[in-house]
Structure formats: structure tokens, C-alpha cells
Design a protein around this motif. Structure first.
Motif, PDB file in Angstrom:
ATOM      1  N   GLY A  45       0.857  -1.110   0.058  1.00 34.06           N
ATOM      2  CA  GLY A  45       0.010   0.139  -0.102  1.00 34.06           C
ATOM      3  C   GLY A  45       0.805   1.265  -0.077  1.00 34.06           C
ATOM      4  N   LEU A  46       2.123   1.400  -0.571  1.00 33.47           N
ATOM      5  CA  LEU A  46       2.924   2.492  -0.680  1.00 33.47           C
ATOM      6  C   LEU A  46       2.457   3.006  -2.135  1.00 33.47           C
ATOM      7  CD1 LEU A  46       4.670   4.450   0.677  1.00 33.47           C
ATOM      8  CD2 LEU A  46       6.761   3.169  -0.353  1.00 33.47           C
ATOM      9  N   GLY A 105      -4.564   3.055   7.094  1.00 36.11           N
ATOM     10  CA  GLY A 105      -4.299   3.899   6.105  1.00 36.11           C
ATOM     11  C   GLY A 105      -3.634   5.223   6.330  1.00 36.11           C
ATOM     12  N   LYS A 156       2.029   4.435   6.612  1.00 32.54           N
ATOM     13  CA  LYS A 156       2.253   3.717   5.314  1.00 32.54           C
ATOM     14  C   LYS A 156       3.475   2.933   6.122  1.00 32.54           C
ATOM     15  CE  LYS A 156       1.119   7.071   1.773  1.00 32.54           C
ATOM     16  NZ  LYS A 156       0.793   8.115   2.746  1.00 32.54           N
ATOM     17  N   GLU A 163      -2.511  -2.709   4.989  1.00 36.77           N
ATOM     18  CA  GLU A 163      -1.732  -3.063   3.815  1.00 36.77           C
ATOM     19  C   GLU A 163      -0.233  -2.220   3.870  1.00 36.77           C
ATOM     20  OE1 GLU A 163      -3.959  -1.179   0.626  1.00 36.77           O
ATOM     21  OE2 GLU A 163      -5.135  -2.831   0.262  1.00 36.77           O
ATOM     22  N   THR A 164       0.806  -3.091   3.408  1.00 38.56           N
ATOM     23  CA  THR A 164       1.953  -2.642   3.533  1.00 38.56           C
ATOM     24  C   THR A 164       2.610  -2.786   2.235  1.00 38.56           C
ATOM     25  OG1 THR A 164       3.002  -4.633   4.319  1.00 38.56           O
ATOM     26  CG2 THR A 164       2.196  -3.085   5.986  1.00 38.56           C
ATOM     27  N   SER A 165       3.635  -2.211   1.909  1.00 38.51           N
ATOM     28  CA  SER A 165       4.657  -2.505   0.528  1.00 38.51           C
ATOM     29  C   SER A 165       6.107  -3.012   1.127  1.00 38.51           C
ATOM     30  CB  SER A 165       4.954  -1.158  -0.027  1.00 38.51           C
ATOM     31  OG  SER A 165       5.493  -1.219  -1.189  1.00 38.51           O
ATOM     32  N   ARG A 183       1.485  -2.051  -7.216  1.00 34.55           N
ATOM     33  CA  ARG A 183       1.813  -1.314  -5.896  1.00 34.55           C
ATOM     34  C   ARG A 183       3.341  -1.404  -5.826  1.00 34.55           C
ATOM     35  NH1 ARG A 183      -1.827   2.630  -4.547  1.00 34.55           N
ATOM     36  NH2 ARG A 183      -3.740   1.682  -4.112  1.00 34.55           N
ATOM     37  N   THR A 202       6.486   0.966  -5.921  1.00 32.45           N
ATOM     38  CA  THR A 202       7.329   1.241  -5.058  1.00 32.45           C
ATOM     39  C   THR A 202       8.802   1.472  -5.688  1.00 32.45           C
ATOM     40  OG1 THR A 202       6.146  -0.012  -3.448  1.00 32.45           O
ATOM     41  CG2 THR A 202       8.428   0.470  -2.861  1.00 32.45           C
ATOM     42  N   GLN A 220       4.748  10.876   0.183  1.00 33.58           N
ATOM     43  CA  GLN A 220       4.350   9.603  -0.241  1.00 33.58           C
ATOM     44  C   GLN A 220       5.433   8.467   0.268  1.00 33.58           C
ATOM     45  OE1 GLN A 220       1.527   9.102  -1.691  1.00 33.58           O
ATOM     46  NE2 GLN A 220       1.108  11.299  -1.771  1.00 33.58           N
ATOM     47  N   ALA A 250       7.153   5.966   3.224  1.00 30.91           N
ATOM     48  CA  ALA A 250       6.827   5.074   4.313  1.00 30.91           C
ATOM     49  C   ALA A 250       7.237   5.734   5.353  1.00 30.91           C
ATOM     50  CB  ALA A 250       7.402   3.700   4.140  1.00 30.91           C
TER      51      ALA A 250
END
Length: 396
Positions: free
Chosen positions: A22-23, A154, A157, A174-176, A210, A214, A247, A249
Motif C-alpha cells: 500500500g505505498l 491507512g 504507510k 496494507e504494506t509495501s 503497488r 514502490t 508518499q 513510508a
């Protein structure tokens, strides 16, 4: 080996097996803007880091005799500890962290442990990351639950560094993820084909998009600068670039392996701690002004035996030290009590005895830095942990 790892045209595919990412990437310019959100980095020293060599209790009357040839000399001697306070010093490899200490940007807990007494790496790492009362007590990670609790899902991040998202960051939020060195041949053409293939699959399509976003952010922030495999400080700066801007993290998890020092510990620790020091220094440099909003935690699954074994190493122990660094920290001394190294105070006559549950330190950071309230910490982030109060107050 000086094999080049290029950040500027690599596809991030190593993390697509995670529960979600989600990043969001909003372009090269947006990544440069400042963020006022707090930043938290959790570094897991996998393999059981020897706390007695990291935060050296040279003032303890039993330290030198108990450790023998593994003892770090006192401050002022050749290769001596870097003086902190109250009879503690840092390993001489940790020069950057010692500088941070002089700037009131470092604190430490000298005798922490997970809530169960196990000496299996696998089991202890599970407890450290799941945040519960025991082995496999939770199926997700406490850092992911903290993301959900810190102002709502949300709001912040999350990002994991590595080919797989560690348990600590798995869960509903959600994570990236970013895997330095992960690469798919064919570059943009492969990316386009995969996007077409997965366009009808809600999970895979979203995950791929996503992940590529990233990687695009990593590319935008690298300006084409290559990262050499041995450049640990450069890796820290690359991680920091993924944290900067609106934007970027806010909560990052990464692992540093190689702390299982059963033999030739002194030489191994010199190398490992040199790398850890450079990594943290790189993150600080890369974050620039946003370092003032940052806390970085270094934790390990358990410590090592107080006495050396027959191969000039140490075996699996119990308590270890935990490090806190960052521009958002407040000035303070050691966190928690020191049990001493007297024979009758050792745990099972072999290990440094714990005086503080590691979750208490995590709670203090999450409450003071990310704003997670006590009720959520006790019930959701670290379930059934109301008896473990946040360590001290005003850590940040």
C-alpha cells in the motif's frame, strides 16, 4: 564482491507474496516534499545479538572475569568501550551511535527479553514479532496492528525491506515491500506484460501495480546512483529515500542477519556491528531533516550466555540489550533496571537475567511516538499485556 545493484531500473517483484501492499507512488516531484508524520524503523538483529558486547557493562564488578577473552576493555584502553553513563559503554565499532548518544539521540535498555523463555531462534523470533504471550500466539505482527491502531488504517504507510514481508509487519494493514537486488530481466517490457496478465485478478493485479510503484519511487529517489553490494551505508540511504516526502513510508521493518556467534565472536561482532553502525548512519543521512521525526529500534530474539564457550563464542541465552536512536528521542539514561552479573543473579546460572519485557519498550515508543493509546496497546497491539506498562514516560 562488488557486484552492482542498480536501483534505477529494477522491478520489485520479491514482495508480491505478501498479504497486500500500500505505498502509493505519486510521481517524482511529490516524493521530494516534506512530511510531518512520525517515522519508525524497527531493525531485527536475527540470530541472537550479544547484548553484553553491544552495551558493555564495564562498571559491573563481575563483567571482566565472567567474560574472559570476550570482555570489551574499559573506556580509554585500546579497543575499549565508548563510554555512555552509569558504568555502560558501547562496543567500539558503534562510533556513529556513540556520536548520536552525545547528541542525546540514543538510549538503550540493557536487560530486556521476550515474555517466554525459549532458546530456539525460530520460536523466539515468532514471539518477538507476533507480540503475544507465547509461541504462535498471534498470526499477524504487532507492528502491523500498530499501523491499524495509530489513527486508523491507512493513516501511516508501512514498508518491509527484503524478499519477504516479516511476520512483524504482516496483517490487516496494507504494506509495501522492497527487495534490494531483486531483479527481473526485460525490465519495462516484463512489467507491461505482467500487468496485462494480472489485470483481471484483483489481488495479483493490485499487488503488482503497488510493487512497481514502490520500485518507481526507489528509482525516482536514486537519480540513477548505483548501490554496491558492500555499501551498507548506501543501503541505509536507499531505505531512507523510500521514507521521505508525503508518499514515503512511515513505519519500516528490516532484518540484519548473522548474530549467532557460537565461535570467534569478537571478530564476527566487529564485522556485524560495523555494518549496523553504517546502516543506521546511512538512514540518518538519507532522511535529512526528517531524522528529527524518527525513532529507530534495534531488537533481537534473545541474548547469549554470559560466559564464553570452548570456541571463543557464546551460546543461546536469555536477556539482551535493545537500542533506541533517532532525532525524536528525549534525553535519558538506561531504560529498565540492571540485574548485575553476580553468580546468584544470573538466569539459570548462565545468562543475563531479564528485568524488562521487550514489549514495554515497544509500547513506550508506540504510545509516545506514534500516538497509539494505552488501551489499544494492551488489548490489540500486544494482546493481554496490560500488566506490562510502557517503559518509562516521554521516550520521544
Amino acid at each position: 564482491m562488488n557486484q552492482m545493484i542498480h536501483l534505477n531500473r529494477r522491478l520489485l517483484l520479491g514482495g508480491l507474496g505478501a498479504a497486500g501492499v500500500g505505498l502509493a507512488y505519486a510521481g517524482r516531484v511529490a516524493a521530494q516534499s516534506a512530511s510531518t508524520r512520525p517515522k519508525l524503523v524497527v531493525v531485527i538483529a536475527r540470530g541472537a545479538m550479544d547484548g553484553l558486547s553491544v552495551t558493555v557493562p564495564y562498571g559491573d564488578a563481575n563483567y571482566q572475569a565472567l567474560r574472559g577473552t570476550l570482555a570489551i576493555p574499559v573506556p580509554g584502553e585500546a579497543n575499549g568501550a565508548l563510554a555512555l553513563s552509569e558504568g555502560f559503554g558501547l562496543h567500539p565499532a558503534l562510533t556513529t551511535l556513540h556520536q548520536m548518544y552525545g547528541e542525546s539521540q540514543m538510549r538503550f535498555a540493557p536487560a530486556v527479553a521476550i515474555p517466554v523463555r525459549v532458546r530456539s531462534h525460530f520460536d523466539a523470533q515468532d514471539v518477538l514479532e507476533n507480540g503475544g504471550e507465547g509461541i504462535r500466539a498471534q498470526s499477524d505482527g504487532w507492528l502491523n496492528r500498530a499501523l491499524v491502531s495509530a489513527g486508523g488504517q491507512g493513516t501511516l504507510k508501512g514498508l518491509s525491506i527484503g524478499a519477504q514481508t516479516p511476520l512483524i509487519l504482516r496483517g490487516r494493514a496494507e504494506t509495501s515491500s522492497w527487495a534490494p537486488g531483486g531483479q527481473v530481466k526485460g525490465e519495462d517490457r516484463i512489467a507491461s506484460l505482467l500487468q496485462d496478465l494480472y489485470v483481471e485478478d484483483p489481488m495479483l493485479g493490485t499487488s503488482l501495480a503497488r510493487g512497481l510503484e514502490t520500485e518507481a519511487l526507489a528509482s525516482a529517489m536514486s537519480d540513477g546512483t548505483p548501490l554496491r553490494r558492500a555499501d551498507v551505508a548506501g543501503l541505509g540511504q536507499a531505505v531512507a529515500r523510500l521514507m521521505t516526502g508525503e508518499q514515503g513510508a512511515d513505519v519500516v521493518a528490516l532484518s540484519v542477519d548473522g548474530w549467532d556467534t557460537h565461535a570467534r565472536q569478537n571478530a564476527q561482532l566487529q564485522t556485524r556491528l560495523d555494518g549496523l553502525d553504517a546502516l543506521i548512519g546511512g538512514i540518518r543521512t538519507g532522511l535529512g531533516p526528517q531524522w528529527s521525526q524518527t525513532v529507530l529500534v534495534v531488537a533481537t530474539e534473545f541474548g547469549r550466555t554470559a560466559r564464553a564457550n570452548g570456541t571463543q563464542g557464546t551460546d543461546h541465552g536469555t536477556a539482551s540489550s535493545l537500542l533506541l536512536v533517532g532525532g525524536a528521542l528525549k534525553t535519558g539514561g538506561p531504560i529498565g533496571d540492571w540485574p548485575t552479573l553476580a553468580d546468584n543473579r544470573l538466569f539459570e546460572n548462565r545468562d543475563l537475567a531479564p528485568t524488562l519485557d521487550v514489549r514495554s519498550v515497544f509500547k513506550g515508543v508506540l504510545r509516545d511516538h506514534l500516538g497509539v493509546d494505552r488501551a489499544a496497546l494492551d488489548a490489540r497491539v500486544f494482546p493481554d499485556s496490560a500488566a506490562e506498562a510502557p517503559a518509562l514516560s516521554g521516550l520521544t
